[in-house]
Design a protein around this motif. Structure first.
Motif, mmCIF file in Angstrom:
data_model
loop_
_atom_site.group_PDB
_atom_site.id
_atom_site.type_symbol
_atom_site.label_atom_id
_atom_site.label_comp_id
_atom_site.label_asym_id
_atom_site.label_seq_id
_atom_site.Cartn_x
_atom_site.Cartn_y
_atom_site.Cartn_z
ATOM 1 N N TYR A 49 0.850 -1.190 0.000
ATOM 2 C CA TYR A 49 0.000 0.000 0.000
ATOM 3 C C TYR A 49 0.882 1.235 0.000
ATOM 4 N N ALA A 51 0.784 5.519 0.681
ATOM 5 C CA ALA A 51 0.041 6.587 1.331
ATOM 6 C C ALA A 51 0.376 7.908 0.663
ATOM 7 N N ALA A 55 -3.501 10.937 3.069
ATOM 8 C CA ALA A 55 -3.895 9.642 3.635
ATOM 9 C C ALA A 55 -4.402 9.784 5.064
ATOM 10 N N LEU A 60 -6.782 2.693 6.731
ATOM 11 C CA LEU A 60 -5.823 1.598 6.550
ATOM 12 C C LEU A 60 -6.134 0.493 7.549
ATOM 13 N N VAL A 68 3.648 -0.717 3.885
ATOM 14 C CA VAL A 68 2.996 0.559 3.613
ATOM 15 C C VAL A 68 4.091 1.611 3.425
ATOM 16 N N ARG A 76 -4.754 9.629 -1.317
ATOM 17 C CA ARG A 76 -4.850 8.883 -0.070
ATOM 18 C C ARG A 76 -4.184 7.517 -0.220
ATOM 19 N N TYR A 77 -4.802 6.450 0.303
ATOM 20 C CA TYR A 77 -4.177 5.127 0.216
ATOM 21 C C TYR A 77 -4.501 4.451 -1.113
ATOM 22 N N ILE A 172 -7.680 -1.411 2.604
ATOM 23 C CA ILE A 172 -7.714 0.051 2.660
ATOM 24 C C ILE A 172 -9.092 0.527 2.205
#
Length: 219
Positions: A49, A51, A55, A60, A68, A76-77, A172
């Motif tokens: 993932y 960010a 985010a 999350l 991450v 965002r994510y 997410i």
């Protein structure tokens, strides 16, 4: 300006995200200094993932414990993983109009046109960033866009879901949008999607550049 002035690079296998980020940032700086040509870089990442600068940690969940990473891009994510085509687009906007909004709009149009070549009718959705399709009676997200502009050189770019493991998106709230599902070319019945999408994307590169530069016709 023509597509021959832009390097087109496709990296096989899975590229670690930190490695890609470092290479992208170095290349963008070289482009700014006039030491390297602009670049469209297509690749895939292992499951992870990223960010963006907006985010929200509440979005999350990450039950599988994927890495991450702070991406430094807007948004965002976002999930990246095998079966997803990621495109990093490094363009010198100082040479191409200095219009960030036009860049994003042109990027969206490029992806939509490439998907149309595969028989997929994709579109922009007002108020929702990304690339969308109608699927199973609703609108579903098939592509994400997240960009950064540093000293007028663009970084990051887009991802299109060719045939990723869609359950991985459940870790997410993708791009902060919980009301709509994600989908993929595979889920929509498109075969050999990645090869065909890459080809359509490359064939549409000149049209993307003409749109970016605000041209009304080629030539």
């Amino acid at each position: 300006m023509t597509e021959t002035q832009i390097e087109w690079q496709v990296t096989p296998g899975l590229t670690p995200y930190p490695e890609a980020l470092a290479a992208m940032e170095a290349r963008a700086e070289a482009i700014r200094k006039g030491e390297a040509p602009e670049l469209v870089w297509l690749l895939e990442h292992p499951p992870l993932y990223t960010a963006g600068t907006s985010a929200d940690p509440a979005e999350l969940f990450n039950p599988q414990g994927f890495p991450v990473y702070d991406a430094g891009r807007g948004g965002r994510y976002t999930y990246h993983g095998p079966g997803q085509r990621v495109g990093y687009v490094m363009i010198d906007l100082a040479r191409r109009g200095r219009d960030v909004r036009r860049f994003v709009h042109s990027l969206e149009g490029w992806l939509i046109a490439a998907l149309a070549e595969l028989g997929v009718e994709a579109f922009r959705a007002p108020g929702r960033i990304g690339i969308w399709v109608a699927h199973n009676g609703t609108e579903a997200k098939i592509g994400a866009i997240g960009v950064r502009v540093r000293r007028w050189v663009t970084l990051h770019g887009f991802s299109i879901n060719v045939a990723p493991e869609l359950s991985h998106f459940s870790g997410i709230v993708p791009c902060g949008i919980a009301e709509f599902p994600v989908t993929s070319l595979g889920e929509m019945g498109v075969s050999n999607g990645q090869t065909r999408f890459d080809l359509a994307l490359k064939q549409g590169l000149d049209d993307f550049l003409f749109a970016l530069e605000g041209a009304t016709e080629k030539g």
